[in-house]
Scaffold this active site. Structure first.
Site, PDB file in Angstrom:
ATOM      1  N   ARG A 188     116.053  77.606  74.140  1.00  0.00           N
ATOM      2  CA  ARG A 188     116.752  78.573  74.986  1.00  0.00           C
ATOM      3  C   ARG A 188     117.792  79.339  74.184  1.00  0.00           C
ATOM      4  O   ARG A 188     118.471  78.785  73.334  1.00  0.00           O
ATOM      5  CB  ARG A 188     117.456  77.865  76.155  1.00  0.00           C
ATOM      6  N   ALA A 189     117.889  80.644  74.461  1.00  0.00           N
ATOM      7  CA  ALA A 189     118.963  81.473  73.927  1.00  0.00           C
ATOM      8  C   ALA A 189     119.623  82.173  75.107  1.00  0.00           C
ATOM      9  O   ALA A 189     118.985  82.433  76.130  1.00  0.00           O
ATOM     10  CB  ALA A 189     118.431  82.498  72.928  1.00  0.00           C
ATOM     11  N   SER A 190     120.896  82.487  74.971  1.00  0.00           N
ATOM     12  CA  SER A 190     121.638  83.049  76.099  1.00  0.00           C
ATOM     13  C   SER A 190     121.347  84.520  76.349  1.00  0.00           C
ATOM     14  O   SER A 190     121.389  84.994  77.477  1.00  0.00           O
ATOM     15  CB  SER A 190     123.146  82.862  75.883  1.00  0.00           C
ATOM     16  N   THR A 191     121.061  85.282  75.276  1.00  0.00           N
ATOM     17  CA  THR A 191     120.843  86.718  75.423  1.00  0.00           C
ATOM     18  C   THR A 191     119.664  87.166  74.578  1.00  0.00           C
ATOM     19  O   THR A 191     119.198  86.440  73.702  1.00  0.00           O
ATOM     20  CB  THR A 191     122.083  87.520  74.971  1.00  0.00           C
TER      21      THR A 191
ATOM     22  N   GLN B 250     119.922  87.052  70.762  1.00  0.00           N
ATOM     23  CA  GLN B 250     119.758  85.796  70.048  1.00  0.00           C
ATOM     24  C   GLN B 250     118.276  85.436  69.979  1.00  0.00           C
ATOM     25  O   GLN B 250     117.467  85.950  70.750  1.00  0.00           O
ATOM     26  CB  GLN B 250     120.538  84.685  70.752  1.00  0.00           C
TER      27      GLN B 250
END
Length: 210
Positions: free
Chosen positions: A9-12, A15
């Site tokens: 998972r990446a936040s944005t 990324q």
């Protein structure tokens, strides 16, 4: 033995959620297990509704192993929401293994005794780590807000600025005829970043024609 799912998972979009993929593969190789599938998404860990995580839970069978790099990849949720997500994982009887939490690795031993001990330790460690991840998130948000307010007071706040160097490199590679996939692989950036750079490149080309 195999790991049913590895969760990335990446936040944005800025990324790269696949950044940790190699680390998870190396970890599984060191434990002589294989990863059956990867679930990758771009969502904040502060959101409880995440499509890929939800699909992972649905796809899993009782006793399956979920592998993550750090607990904050799974949750930066407030405690009450973390309990809701945790209850879904418990109900699905999914074992969680966290690369940077060695006490959770015992589940991969395959023996019933180690699995039971590791499961108890894992639940305690993940509850603690989830609380710490949320606290770290809230602390950084508070510090960021304080920094922005100070910058505004001094008249120095410009807002979030794009990475001009990265976008320039993207445009250079696109001009050389590289595909988006090649650019993404070479620069380790998201496709949305490439799209923004490509659009800016088109605008500049149109302006030069005019």
């Amino acid at each position: 033995m195999f790991i049913r799912a590895a969760y990335l998972r990446a936040s944005t979009d800025e990324q790269d959620a696949n950044r940790a993929r190699n680390e998870l593969v190396q970890f599984s190789d060191s434990k002589n297990v294989r990863i059956a599938s990867f679930y990758t998404e771009t969502q904040s860990g502060t959101k409880i509704e995440r499509p890929e995580l939800g699909r992972l839970i649905i796809d899993s069978h009782p006793g399956d192993v979920l592998l993550i790099e750090k607990v904050d990849r799974l949750s930066r949720l407030p405690f009450e929401q973390w309990k809701v997500l945790k209850s879904k994982l418990v109900k699905a009887n999914i074992h969680i293994v966290v690369v940077d939490q060695p006490m959770t690795h015992g589940i991969l031993s395959g023996t019933e005794e180690h699995t039971m001990i590791a499961k108890v330790l894992t639940e305690f460690m993940i509850d603690l780590a989830a609380a710490m991840a949320r606290d770290d998130y809230e602390t950084r948000r508070k510090q960021q807000a304080q920094g922005i307010e100070k910058a505004k007071t001094l008249g120095k706040y410009l807002g979030r600025q794009p990475d001009h160097g990265l976008r320039q490199n993207i445009r250079l590679l696109l001009d050389e005829g590289k595909s988006w996939s090649q650019v993404q692989s070479l620069l380790k950036c998201s496709r949305s970043t490439i799209a923004k750079a490509a659009k800016l490149n088109e605008l500049k080309t149109d302006e030069s024609i005019l």
